[in-house]
Write a protein that holds these residues in place. Structure first.
Motif, PDB file in Angstrom:
ATOM      1  N   GLU A  87       0.840  -1.194   0.000  1.00 29.83           N
ATOM      2  CA  GLU A  87       0.000   0.000   0.000  1.00 29.83           C
ATOM      3  C   GLU A  87       0.880   1.251   0.000  1.00 29.83           C
ATOM      4  OE1 GLU A  87      -3.874   1.435  -0.220  1.00 29.83           O
ATOM      5  OE2 GLU A  87      -3.427  -0.676   0.193  1.00 29.83           O
ATOM      6  N   LYS A  88       0.563   2.193  -0.897  1.00 30.40           N
ATOM      7  CA  LYS A  88       1.300   3.445  -0.974  1.00 30.40           C
ATOM      8  C   LYS A  88       0.343   4.626  -0.893  1.00 30.40           C
ATOM      9  CE  LYS A  88       5.372   1.608  -1.575  1.00 30.40           C
ATOM     10  NZ  LYS A  88       6.465   1.790  -0.583  1.00 30.40           N
ATOM     11  N   GLU A  89       0.764   5.670  -0.187  1.00 32.71           N
ATOM     12  CA  GLU A  89      -0.046   6.881  -0.085  1.00 32.71           C
ATOM     13  C   GLU A  89      -0.126   7.575  -1.442  1.00 32.71           C
ATOM     14  OE1 GLU A  89      -1.714   7.929   2.509  1.00 32.71           O
ATOM     15  OE2 GLU A  89      -0.991   6.303   3.812  1.00 32.71           O
ATOM     16  N   SER A 148       0.376  10.522  -2.187  1.00 30.95           N
ATOM     17  CA  SER A 148       1.456  11.486  -2.384  1.00 30.95           C
ATOM     18  C   SER A 148       2.784  10.825  -2.723  1.00 30.95           C
ATOM     19  CB  SER A 148       1.625  12.343  -1.118  1.00 30.95           C
ATOM     20  OG  SER A 148       1.925  11.515  -0.004  1.00 30.95           O
ATOM     21  N   ASN A 149       2.818   9.481  -2.692  1.00 29.55           N
ATOM     22  CA  ASN A 149       4.050   8.748  -2.951  1.00 29.55           C
ATOM     23  C   ASN A 149       4.405   8.808  -4.438  1.00 29.55           C
ATOM     24  OD1 ASN A 149       5.844   6.182  -3.197  1.00 29.55           O
ATOM     25  ND2 ASN A 149       5.556   6.438  -0.997  1.00 29.55           N
TER      26      ASN A 149
END
Length: 240
Positions: free
Chosen positions: A214-216, A218-219
């Motif tokens: 899982e990545k935000e 904003s990543n």
């Protein structure tokens, strides 16, 4: 002779048609609204793809991407120095992808084609990448898919896939292969498990198979835990 079944291809075409007749889904319509909130509309590469390069599993080479959509992964491959052929059925998606590639000043050969009708040379690709195409392929076409992989890849070439997990938040219908034909539907896309992927690609060596991280938003990478990721290597047993 129309609708006669005389060979293996006739069976595949019949099943393709039966499933298509039941579906009103259109990929050009899907990609026409670029503002709708679809997670993979972001212009970011898959986190697993980025990590394959960082960890040295992948290096620059010739790449075939199956179902490239708006081009986010094809562009990343090009940025890593790869020569990229990226295929999709949707002209809307490809037009969007071409604009993105121009904006990033990279070269990608975008191709509008059904992946099973590609005219490619044998053994010319170092990498075949699929992020979100395979789970939209009906079970009877998996043999065609494996044939495509084995034709496209060089000896010891690498194949990477990102697909729906069974019951995942983005999709992943939990139905049997037989049920696809009873329902005449993939229910939005088939869900897979580690075991199922190993079974289908049993002739390939598994390098890594895991949930996507899982990545935000904003990543600098795309990542949702509702997807499975896998990296395979072509071996002498891949044709079996």
């Amino acid at each position: 002779m129309k609708e006669s079944i005389l060979n293996y291809d006739d069976v595949l075409n019949m099943l393709d048609t039966l499933l298509k007749e039941q579906s009103r889904f259109n990929w050009d319509n899907f990609y026409s609204d670029k503002e709708k909130e679809v997670p993979f509309f972001v212009n970011l590469p898959d986190e697993n793809l980025v990590n394959y390069f960082k960890r040295g599993y992948l290096n620059s080479g010739k790449v075939l991407e199956l179902g490239c959509g708006p081009g986010r992964n094809a562009i990343y491959f090009a940025e890593q120095g790869c020569k990229v052929d990226a295929v999709d059925l949707s002209q809307e998606a490809l037009d969007w992808a071409k604009k993105r590639a121009e904006d990033k000043n990279v070269t990608v050969n975008f191709i509008k084609q059904n992946i099973f009708e590609l005219d490619i040379e044998e053994g010319v690709y170092d990498i075949v990448y699929d992020s979100g195409c395979f789970h939209h392929i009906a079970p009877h076409r998996r043999m065609s898919y494996l044939k495509l992989l084995n034709k496209a890849l060089k000896p010891n070439g690498l194949f990477a896939i990102t697909c729906f997990k069974v019951g995942g938040a983005l999709g992943g219908s939990d139905i049997s292969d037989w049920e696809v034909y009873r329902l005449k539907s993939l229910r939005g896309g088939l869900g897979y498990t580690d075991e199922k992927l190993r079974e289908i690609f049993n002739g390939f060596q598994v390098i890594e198979l895991r949930d996507m991280l899982e990545k935000e938003a904003s990543n600098s990478m795309f990542g949702v835990s509702a997807l499975l990721t896998a990296l395979f290597k072509k071996t002498n047993n891949s044709l079996s």
